[in-house]
Design a protein around this motif. Structure first.
Motif, PDB file in Angstrom:
ATOM      1  N   VAL A   1     -56.006  21.630 -18.423  1.00 19.59           N
ATOM      2  CA  VAL A   1     -55.953  21.824 -19.866  1.00 19.59           C
ATOM      3  C   VAL A   1     -56.354  20.408 -20.523  1.00 19.59           C
ATOM      4  N   ASP A   2     -57.559  20.583 -21.467  1.00 18.74           N
ATOM      5  CA  ASP A   2     -58.076  19.348 -22.121  1.00 18.74           C
ATOM      6  C   ASP A   2     -58.372  19.797 -23.567  1.00 18.74           C
ATOM      7  N   LYS A   3     -58.531  18.704 -24.487  1.00 21.46           N
ATOM      8  CA  LYS A   3     -58.573  18.998 -25.945  1.00 21.46           C
ATOM      9  C   LYS A   3     -60.050  19.394 -25.907  1.00 21.46           C
ATOM     10  N   PHE A   4     -60.163  20.378 -27.032  1.00 20.79           N
ATOM     11  CA  PHE A   4     -61.535  20.997 -27.222  1.00 20.79           C
ATOM     12  C   PHE A   4     -62.447  19.939 -27.775  1.00 20.79           C
ATOM     13  N   THR A   5     -63.747  19.906 -27.183  1.00 21.87           N
ATOM     14  CA  THR A   5     -64.911  19.115 -27.489  1.00 21.87           C
ATOM     15  C   THR A   5     -66.132  19.885 -27.794  1.00 21.87           C
ATOM     16  N   THR A   6     -66.771  20.483 -26.979  1.00 18.15           N
ATOM     17  CA  THR A   6     -67.970  21.014 -26.892  1.00 18.15           C
ATOM     18  C   THR A   6     -68.116  22.454 -26.416  1.00 18.15           C
ATOM     19  N   SER A   7     -66.923  22.872 -25.587  1.00 20.96           N
ATOM     20  CA  SER A   7     -66.846  24.249 -24.960  1.00 20.96           C
ATOM     21  C   SER A   7     -65.526  24.617 -24.925  1.00 20.96           C
ATOM     22  N   ILE A   8     -65.230  25.962 -25.082  1.00 16.47           N
ATOM     23  CA  ILE A   8     -64.026  26.518 -24.914  1.00 16.47           C
ATOM     24  C   ILE A   8     -63.684  26.892 -23.515  1.00 16.47           C
ATOM     25  N   ARG A   9     -64.610  26.669 -22.496  1.00 19.04           N
ATOM     26  CA  ARG A   9     -64.492  26.862 -20.969  1.00 19.04           C
ATOM     27  C   ARG A   9     -63.988  28.205 -20.705  1.00 19.04           C
ATOM     28  N   ASP A  10     -62.802  28.164 -20.100  1.00 22.17           N
ATOM     29  CA  ASP A  10     -62.158  29.512 -19.796  1.00 22.17           C
ATOM     30  C   ASP A  10     -61.227  30.294 -21.000  1.00 22.17           C
ATOM     31  N   GLY A  11     -61.343  29.509 -22.095  1.00 26.41           N
ATOM     32  CA  GLY A  11     -60.458  30.071 -23.148  1.00 26.41           C
ATOM     33  C   GLY A  11     -59.456  29.031 -23.944  1.00 26.41           C
TER      34      GLY A  11
END
Length: 629
Positions: A431-441
């Motif tokens: 889990v990471d803070k949103f930057t440029t992509s929502i990745r897997d949700g």
């Protein structure tokens, strides 16, 4: 006492002194509707659609109720075969219920039908009387009027109608208020014959006298208009002075509950736990399905075939057989003195069999709906003596599995492996803070955890699910904790017959104690180990490396952890892994992936736990005749 409505008066009134009530034979709902008329108006005579020759035996049989009897009327032989007609003394028959009420109230009875040497029955498929719960009997009869069969001129039916009209004119001379109970298919023409005073024919001279006989309880289903179990409920509520207005619905529910109790009572001890899946929720789905089946056949209430068919599809053959036996049970049986005074008759579909074994073609005087046989394939449990014989002839040198069950459980095991790999991937999620992509949700849990109401814009956290590493080779199922060694006294290791099967280690109940067919034993898993792709392994139940295990579950888990070539072993159990199980896994440098057994329906688990052992591959050619789905 409420008076008759304007609609009832218009439909029923034949003259200022005669009320004609059209009825459908063979319905407890119609009998209740006629009974309600007694609460609306007082009558001093009841005219009945039965000949005067049966008055004495019929009323004697009514006094015997709730014990069911039959009045047999002999007829001339036809094609060298005995023939007769009969009147069923059924408490749910509208005519019999009317006679019973009139006798209790001290009201005179008049039997106005015409005596005939050979009775010619009229078959009329009447509408389902369940509609009487929402419409009146007058509206029900009026709706059926355009579809009633017209009596042919010079037919026996027309002669009987004209004779009944004449008898009503006679009764008017002696009584002020007459209730005439008439079959709905004869009602309009009885009115015409009464009003036009059609000429009549005198009754015929009978060859024999009607005789009253009790009925064999096992054949009551062919005589009673309702199911014998429901008829018993009607009599029980009558004795207890309780309402039976909704019994056509509540009776089916009571039938199901009684069936479930009897079914559980006959289940072997090692199958008691798996029977818990027949829950009220399943029975509710069953009732909805029965309703849909009945509507598909253009009926509002189900027949016994529909109930048994749905029971087979929802709960198996044994439950369906128990439902059939329960539905045909009737608690009020003739006593020995009644049997000695008059030998009982056995009833079939259009047949009567005397105590001497003489079978006669029979016609029901109070039956109008045609009946037909329908076939339903069921596999009942066999008697204990035959099961012991099958166990005695078992060859201990040959045993194999039943391929349809192998395919079913292998497919389920493959599904559990996929679920395990998904759970394994979730453990590696990042889990990471949103930057440029929502990745897997978006990870809502982490976002809410870091939410600050003082900020104008909330920080979003996203999750990333990396591809799972490795696979799952062994799946372990544990169905009962703790496992009883006496109950699961059979431990074995089976090797795969082909590459699509797993190597199987299990402990289960002894199959010789539950034989279901010649060379076919039924067992129940307590715990299993599935190794796929298959390869030969030593029998874990005789391997001394697992002697440290104190229970069957521990030995099964130890065998799985030792022989697994992957790091993870899936464990499906009704409880979370015990500390002892985790310690065993660490000892062999393995990790357990717990999957709750409650994730799967009880019916699915019950079907998977039950398996069959065949005494050789040749048994597979006929095993399907004995193994229930």
């Amino acid at each position: 006492m409420s008076p008759l409505s304007q609609q009832d008066t218009t439909v029923y009134r034949l003259s200022p002194r005669v009320h004609v009530v059209p009825i459908c034979h063979g319905s407890a709902d119609v009998a209740r509707a006629v009974r309600d008329l007694w609460l609306k108006q007082r009558f001093d005579c009841v005219a009945l659609p039965l000949p005067a020759s049966v008055e004495d035996p019929v009323e004697e049989g009514v006094r015997r109720l709730p014990v069911v009897s039959v009045v047999v009327m002999p007829e001339p032989d036809r094609d060298d075969r005995p023939v007769c007609s009969y009147v069923p003394l059924d408490p749910c028959q509208p005519v019999i219920a009317t006679i019973r009420t009139a006798m209790e109230e001290g009201i005179d009875r008049a039997y106005i039908d015409r005596d005939v040497t050979v009775h010619d029955p009229t078959e009329y498929p009447a509408p389902d009387p369940y509609a009487l719960k929402s419409v009146s009997l007058a509206a029900f009869s009026g709706a059926a009027l355009p579809f009633l069969p017209y009596p042919k001129p010079h037919s026996q039916r027309w002669s009987r109608i004209k004779w009944m009209a004449f008898k009503l004119h006679e009764l008017e001379l002696d009584y002020h208020s007459i209730l005439c109970v008439c079959a709905v298919e004869d009602w309009p023409w009885l009115r015409d014959a009464y009003q036009n005073r059609w000429p009549y024919e005198v009754p015929e001279v009978l060859e024999g006298r009607p005789a009253l006989h009790p009925v064999e309880p096992r054949t009551l289903y062919f005589l009673l208009c309702e199911l014998p179990f429901l008829t018993g409920l009607v009599e029980r509520r009558r004795i207890e002075a309780r309402s039976d207005a909704q019994l056509s619905v509540d009776g089916i529910k009571e039938l199901l509950l009684e069936t479930r109790l009897r079914w559980l009572a006959t289940r072997p001890a090692h199958l008691q736990q798996e029977s818990n899946w027949v829950t009220p929720q399943l029975l509710q789905m069953y009732l909805q399905y029965v309703r849909n089946l009945a509507l598909g056949e253009r009926r509002l209430t189900p027949d016994l075939y529909t109930l048994a068919l749905a029971a087979k599809q929802f709960a198996g053959d044994e439950f369906a057989v128990t439902l059939l036996e329960t539905a045909k049970s009737y608690e009020y049986e003739p006593d020995e003195s009644l049997r000695a005074a008059s030998p009982p008759y056995a009833v079939g579909l259009g047949l009567l069999e005397s105590a001497e074994g003489l079978v006669s073609a029979a016609k029901d005087r109070l039956g109008s709906t045609p009946l037909a046989w329908r076939t339903l394939s069921l596999k009942p449990r066999h008697d204990p003596r035959r099961r012991r014989q099958w166990a005695y002839h078992w060859n201990p040198l040959g045993q194999c599995s039943w391929p349809p069950e192998d395919n079913r459980i292998e497919g389920f095991t493959a599904h559990v492996r996929e679920q395990s790999k998904a759970l394994l991937g979730e453990d590696l999620a990042r889990v990471d803070k949103f930057t440029t992509s929502i990745r897997d949700g978006i990870d809502m849990r982490e976002t809410l955890r870091h939410w600050d109401p003082r900020k104008k814009v909330a920080d979003l956290y996203v999750k990333e699910l990396p591809p799972s590493r490795g696979t799952v080779e062994i799946v372990v199922f544990i169905f009962e904790v703790p496992a009883d060694p006496e109950k699961f006294s059979w431990q074995a290791t089976w090797y795969a017959e082909h590459v699509e099967e797993s190597t199987l280690c299990f402990y289960a109940s002894p199959f010789l104690e539950n034989m279901v067919g010649p060379g076919i034993g039924q067992s129940q898993y307590g715990g299993t180990l599935f190794l796929f792709p298959p390869r030969p392994i030593p029998d874990i139940w005789e391997d001394p490396r697992f002697d440290f295990a104190q229970t069957l579950e521990e030995r099964l888990i130890a065998g799985a952890c030792l022989h697994s070539q992957e790091k993870h072993v899936t464990l499906v159990s009704p409880i979370p892994p015990l500390a002892r199980w985790k310690h065993i896994a660490r000892k062999f440098e393995r990790k357990l992936i717990p999957v709750a057994l409650s994730r799967f329906s009880g019916q699915t688990v019950a079907r998977l736990r039950r398996f069959h052992v065949l005494n050789g591959h040749e048994i597979r050619s006929f095993a399907g005749q004995f193994i229930q789905g």
